[in-house]
Design an enzyme around this catalytic site. Sequence first.
Site, PDB file in Angstrom:
ATOM      1  N   TYR A  17       0.831  -1.208   0.000  1.00 43.73           N
ATOM      2  CA  TYR A  17       0.000   0.000   0.000  1.00 43.73           C
ATOM      3  C   TYR A  17       0.866   1.259   0.000  1.00 43.73           C
ATOM      4  O   TYR A  17       0.657   2.173  -0.812  1.00 43.73           O
ATOM      5  CB  TYR A  17      -0.913  -0.020   1.231  1.00 43.73           C
ATOM      6  CG  TYR A  17      -1.587   1.282   1.544  1.00 43.73           C
ATOM      7  CD1 TYR A  17      -2.653   1.739   0.765  1.00 43.73           C
ATOM      8  CD2 TYR A  17      -1.184   2.061   2.628  1.00 43.73           C
ATOM      9  CE1 TYR A  17      -3.287   2.940   1.062  1.00 43.73           C
ATOM     10  CE2 TYR A  17      -1.814   3.251   2.930  1.00 43.73           C
ATOM     11  CZ  TYR A  17      -2.864   3.683   2.149  1.00 43.73           C
ATOM     12  OH  TYR A  17      -3.490   4.875   2.434  1.00 43.73           O
ATOM     13  N   LEU A  18       1.865   1.300   0.867  1.00 41.95           N
ATOM     14  CA  LEU A  18       2.719   2.484   0.937  1.00 41.95           C
ATOM     15  C   LEU A  18       3.583   2.634  -0.316  1.00 41.95           C
ATOM     16  O   LEU A  18       3.866   3.754  -0.750  1.00 41.95           O
ATOM     17  CB  LEU A  18       3.586   2.440   2.190  1.00 41.95           C
ATOM     18  CG  LEU A  18       2.826   2.606   3.517  1.00 41.95           C
ATOM     19  CD1 LEU A  18       3.786   2.483   4.689  1.00 41.95           C
ATOM     20  CD2 LEU A  18       2.098   3.944   3.573  1.00 41.95           C
TER      21      LEU A  18
END
Length: 218
Positions: free
Chosen positions: A129-130
């Site tokens: 996600y990051l």
Amino acid sequence: MRIVIAGGHGRIALRLERLLSAGGHEAVGLIRRPEQAEDLRAAGAEPVVLDLESASVEEVAAVLEGADAAVFAAGAGPDSGAARKDTVDRGAAVLFADAAERAGVRRFVVVSSMGADADRPGDEVFDAYLRAKGAADDAVRARTGLDWTILRPGTLLDDAGTGLVRLEARTGRGTVPRDDVAAVLAELVESPGTAGLTLELVTGPTPVTVAAKDVAGN
């Protein structure tokens, strides 16, 4: 202003739509499912059913045509896997930026995440996600056709907003209610002086309107 919001049924987006509508703006929210439309109407926004995972640049640009600003607030959601982090949190953000450039919408605000980094190591879904958020931010920042601002909130809370924040290039880790994220977004959309800035956001000592004016140099 006419403001088009990607991820229009999200928890931040619905709050933002209420604020924009109350402020006399025309909010348009992109949603994936027709059954979400009534929630947007209740928030004072115009719903448009358009799936950013399958839509073309031309289809998205048609919705953005004539808008004064665009806000990317979409996300794959906490229950999604790494693949959808890439297709939504990165891919949809890049598509939305492409479409904004094509439609001539310069003001472009992104809801990112604190810690977003295209080179983040790790095999967990949160690492993916990051990475996706970081890659999307990099893609947006590389564009000369957009007056972009990237907002990176800390850990999101559903607590009532305080109206008091810390909005800076680097804030350090912290939490922030979604109410206050939406309030900051509403200010940023109307703050062209924040173009070209990547800002972190946590709860702090400064009223939202003052914090936005401070970072815009007003």
